[in-house]
Design a protein around this motif. Structure first.
Motif, mmCIF file in Angstrom:
data_model
loop_
_atom_site.group_PDB
_atom_site.id
_atom_site.type_symbol
_atom_site.label_atom_id
_atom_site.label_comp_id
_atom_site.label_asym_id
_atom_site.label_seq_id
_atom_site.Cartn_x
_atom_site.Cartn_y
_atom_site.Cartn_z
ATOM 1 N N UNK A 511 0.855 -1.197 0.000
ATOM 2 C CA UNK A 511 0.000 0.000 0.000
ATOM 3 C C UNK A 511 0.885 1.238 0.000
ATOM 4 N N UNK A 512 0.329 2.311 -0.582
ATOM 5 C CA UNK A 512 1.065 3.567 -0.668
ATOM 6 C C UNK A 512 0.171 4.666 -0.114
ATOM 7 N N UNK A 513 0.706 5.479 0.769
ATOM 8 C CA UNK A 513 -0.101 6.548 1.346
ATOM 9 C C UNK A 513 0.611 7.878 1.156
ATOM 10 N N UNK A 514 -0.106 8.844 0.581
ATOM 11 C CA UNK A 514 0.514 10.130 0.242
ATOM 12 C C UNK A 514 -0.528 11.229 0.372
ATOM 13 N N UNK A 515 -0.098 12.480 0.153
ATOM 14 C CA UNK A 515 -1.051 13.599 0.122
ATOM 15 C C UNK A 515 -2.167 13.230 -0.852
ATOM 16 N N UNK A 516 -3.406 13.540 -0.491
ATOM 17 C CA UNK A 516 -4.520 13.046 -1.322
ATOM 18 C C UNK A 516 -4.440 13.570 -2.757
ATOM 19 N N UNK A 517 -3.821 14.755 -2.937
ATOM 20 C CA UNK A 517 -3.705 15.288 -4.301
ATOM 21 C C UNK A 517 -2.759 14.458 -5.169
ATOM 22 N N UNK A 518 -1.914 13.654 -4.536
ATOM 23 C CA UNK A 518 -0.944 12.868 -5.319
ATOM 24 C C UNK A 518 -1.511 11.510 -5.722
ATOM 25 N N UNK A 519 -2.633 11.121 -5.115
ATOM 26 C CA UNK A 519 -3.135 9.752 -5.285
ATOM 27 C C UNK A 519 -3.446 9.419 -6.751
ATOM 28 N N UNK A 520 -4.168 10.287 -7.438
ATOM 29 C CA UNK A 520 -4.575 9.965 -8.819
ATOM 30 C C UNK A 520 -3.360 9.844 -9.738
ATOM 31 N N UNK A 521 -2.357 10.695 -9.531
ATOM 32 C CA UNK A 521 -1.148 10.629 -10.365
ATOM 33 C C UNK A 521 -0.449 9.289 -10.202
ATOM 34 N N UNK A 522 -0.405 8.813 -8.975
ATOM 35 C CA UNK A 522 0.232 7.519 -8.693
ATOM 36 C C UNK A 522 -0.606 6.398 -9.305
ATOM 37 N N UNK A 523 -1.918 6.466 -9.108
ATOM 38 C CA UNK A 523 -2.806 5.425 -9.644
ATOM 39 C C UNK A 523 -2.733 5.339 -11.164
ATOM 40 N N UNK A 524 -2.734 6.511 -11.821
ATOM 41 C CA UNK A 524 -2.709 6.529 -13.294
ATOM 42 C C UNK A 524 -1.388 5.952 -13.806
ATOM 43 N N UNK A 525 -0.303 6.241 -13.095
ATOM 44 C CA UNK A 525 1.004 5.717 -13.522
ATOM 45 C C UNK A 525 1.064 4.197 -13.344
ATOM 46 N N UNK A 526 0.575 3.710 -12.221
ATOM 47 C CA UNK A 526 0.597 2.261 -11.978
ATOM 48 C C UNK A 526 -0.228 1.521 -13.029
ATOM 49 N N UNK A 527 -1.305 2.153 -13.497
ATOM 50 C CA UNK A 527 -2.187 1.502 -14.480
ATOM 51 C C UNK A 527 -1.489 1.304 -15.830
ATOM 52 N N UNK A 528 -0.380 2.007 -16.035
ATOM 53 C CA UNK A 528 0.305 1.934 -17.332
ATOM 54 C C UNK A 528 1.416 0.896 -17.373
ATOM 55 N N UNK A 529 1.696 0.251 -16.240
ATOM 56 C CA UNK A 529 2.803 -0.722 -16.201
ATOM 57 C C UNK A 529 2.350 -2.046 -15.588
ATOM 58 N N UNK A 530 3.068 -3.114 -15.930
ATOM 59 C CA UNK A 530 2.756 -4.417 -15.329
ATOM 60 C C UNK A 530 3.616 -4.605 -14.075
ATOM 61 N N UNK A 531 3.251 -5.593 -13.279
ATOM 62 C CA UNK A 531 4.041 -5.875 -12.074
ATOM 63 C C UNK A 531 5.473 -6.249 -12.455
ATOM 64 N N UNK A 532 5.603 -7.015 -13.523
ATOM 65 C CA UNK A 532 6.952 -7.415 -13.944
ATOM 66 C C UNK A 532 7.790 -6.189 -14.331
ATOM 67 N N UNK A 533 7.133 -5.235 -14.994
ATOM 68 C CA UNK A 533 7.864 -4.006 -15.355
ATOM 69 C C UNK A 533 8.253 -3.233 -14.083
ATOM 70 N N UNK A 534 7.357 -3.209 -13.112
ATOM 71 C CA UNK A 534 7.680 -2.554 -11.823
ATOM 72 C C UNK A 534 8.899 -3.226 -11.194
ATOM 73 N N UNK A 535 8.936 -4.550 -11.284
ATOM 74 C CA UNK A 535 10.068 -5.281 -10.684
ATOM 75 C C UNK A 535 11.366 -4.933 -11.407
#
Ligand code: PEP
Ligand code: MG
Length: 564
Positions: A511-535
């Motif tokens: 889980x990731x917790x940040x200023x609420x204004x940062x949440x959508x930016x993080x979510x949108x970025x994660x949606x563009x990559x696979x777990x393997x790419x994150x690794x």
């Protein structure tokens, strides 16, 4: 090419995004006068008229700006103009001048008197002292015939440059004109960085004295993700980068949770809050709950410990914003840069390494148990199915973790700890088995790993959460978390950086917790990559030589993934 040889100045990027616009400088505050010459009695009326004239000019300038502004900005400007015209303040200035002080010095004296009064009143009144000082500085500059300090008027688009920004400078910051912030001082957790994150403005801090070489009016390209300011950048390429950034920002605005990678790996995205108000704002974001409620921030100005019932009422306000969701409450992280008069020691040689966080409770366990009682009391009123987790700050040993967990469990609370002391990360295999969860505080973990004060602008290059040393400690904690089936979250500022969020996910953070204004930016970025790419990104960052290499390697990989 606008300039044959572009030159780049580097700082610490704290909010990603790009901007291409002309530089404007926040004008410095005037030096305050010390006791000046005595004004002769026959000249005192004229001296007071001189003051009235200056105050009048400042007030009408503010009123003019208020008339051209909207919403909260108009209110702030109108209220500031009201302060300049305040009769009580004028009376105090007149008294000073009548006693022989010159106008500038009388303004300082009158303001000091009001500041002391407001500070003694506390609460909202105390918060107004910054505005009073702002009014003082504007009138003093006018008395001297100097330019008004603070934010300049901006017509088109601009990048705001400053040594550092004060809260008053940012209250009326208009994001239709200001497209990025760059400061000479500050650090990743400075006021400027926090405001920039809230406004979602690309921001670079701790650039150093070189920033001063940029003249107002110069066209500059700012890249907040890598922390660079480029002079003489190619205009076409810069405008293209800005356009691409805008498209990305639009995708972010449309992003809806819950967060997952492109291949469906879930990552819980939560918000960091300081009180009920911030929690209500967070409930309008895409955050699934609260990952860090910094309880100590509610008590910074309290002279006495609030009763259990009063504390329960305060915590209840945060719970009410997320009635059915997860809320992680952190027990008092008092001490160091957050002294609380009823909890912390009066003076310590080295408070950041002193009795702060959970350490306070070693000699004062009742302070902690009363807080846990209050949290339990407030949690009892929550809806069935709502998750309440409690964690301790500054845990360094297994003994501390075990002790805290027992106190929580005696009250039916789910127990966790912040991992923000390097020893706790290194000894995770002895600490995690005592707990239900942990959350990594990257702000302090970076400070203590790099032995660099998180508030020091000179050391911002060290207090960078992309430091591979910090990432390795996170990696180790995640491995232990997986082995022991203990969820490992991150709740420091690192979680607000979309690229770093991919790295953290790759390392195994759940889980990731940040200023609420940062949440959508993080979510949108994660949606563009696979777990393997994150690794793969995690692997590159952990094995980089330093934070800049880590970032560059991850940017490279992201570009490759996007192209494939
Ligand atoms: C941290 O240290 O990363 C953290 C989240 O706690 P704070 O910033 O309140 O010290
Ligand atoms: Mg901390």
């Amino acid at each position: 090419m606008e300039n044959a040889s572009p030159s780049t100045i580097k700082g610490t990027g704290v909010v990603a995004g790009v901007a291409y616009a002309e530089a404007v400088w926040v004008r410095p505050r005037p030096e305050l006068p010390t006791a000046g010459e005595t004004v002769a009695e026959e000249q005192r009326d004229a001296e007071y008229d001189h003051f009235l004239e200056a105050a009048d000019i400042v007030a009408s300038r503010l009123e003019q700006r208020a008339a051209g502004a909207e919403g909260q900005a108009a209110e702030v400007l109108g209220a500031t103009a009201g302060m300049v015209k305040d009769r009580g303040w004028h009376k105090a200035v007149r008294k000073g001048i009548r006693s022989g002080k010159n106008a500038e010095y009388a303004v300082v004296g009158a303001t000091d008197r009001f500041v002391t009064m407001f500070e003694a009143a506390g609460g909202v009144m105390a918060e107004r002292t910054t505005d009073l000082k702002d009014v003082r500085d504007r009138v003093i500059a006018q008395l001297r015939g100097e330019q008004e300090p603070g934010l300049p008027m901006v017509e088109g688009e601009a990048v705001l440059l400053a040594d550092d920004l004060a809260p008053a400078d940012t209250a009326t910051l208009d994001t239709t004109h200001i497209k990025a912030l760059v400061t000479e001082l500050g650090g990743p957790t400075s006021h400027t960085a926090i405001i920039a994150r809230q406004l979602d403005l690309p921001c670079i801090v701790a650039v150093g004295a070189e920033l001063r070489t940029i003249e107002a009016g110069t066209q500059i390209f700012v890249d907040g993700s890598v922390g660079t300011v480029t002079l003489g950048a190619d205009r076409t390429a810069s405008l293209k980068a800005v356009e691409e950034y805008r498209e990305k920002a639009a995708r972010v605005a449309e992003w809806r949770g819950p967060a997952q990678t492109k291949d469906g790996h879930r990552v819980q995205l939560l918000a960091n809050v300081a009180d009920g108000n911030a929690a209500r704002i967070a409930s309008d974001s895409q955050a699934e709950g609260i990952g860090l409620y910094r309880t100590e921030l509610s008590f910074l100005s309290a002279s006495e410990e609030p009763t259990v019932e009063e504390q329960a009422r305060i915590y209840g306000k945060v719970f009410n914003a997320f009635p059915d969701s997860k809320v992680v409450v952190r027990t008092l992280d008092a001490g160091s840069d957050k002294p609380i008069s009823y909890a912390t020691l009066d003076s310590e040689e080295n408070p950041a390494l002193g009795v702060r966080g959970l350490r306070i409770a070693r000699d004062n366990e009742a302070l902690l148990t009363r807080q846990l009682d209050a949290i339990a009391q407030a949690a009892e009123k929550r809806a069935e199915g709502a998750t309440t987790w409690v964690m301790a700050p500054m845990v360094a040993t297994a003994v501390e973790a075990k002790w805290f967990a027992e106190l929580c469990r005696e009250r039916g609370l789910t127990a966790g700890a912040m991992i923000e002391v390097p020893a706790a990360a290194l000894m995770a295999d002895t600490i995690l088995p005592h707990l239900d969860f942990v959350s990594i505080g990257t702000n302090d973990l970076t400070q203590y790993t790099m032995a660099a004060d998180r508030l020091s602008p000179q050391l911002a290059y060290l207090t960078d959460p992309w430091q591979p040393a910090v990432l390795r400690l996170i990696q180790h904690t995640c491995v232990v978390g997986r082995d022991n089936n203990v969820p490992v979250g991150v709740c420091g500022e690192a979680a607000a950086d979309p690229m770093l969020a991919c790295v953290l996910t790759g390392l195994g953070v759940t889980s990731l917790s940040a200023a609420s204004t940062a949440v959508a930016g993080v979510g949108a970025q994660l949606a563009e990559v696979t777990l393997e790419q994150c690794q793969k990104m995690a692997d590159a960052a952990v094995n980089a030589e330093g934070p800049a290499d880590a970032r560059a390697a991850v940017i490279d990989l992201l570009e490759q993934f996007q192209a494939s």
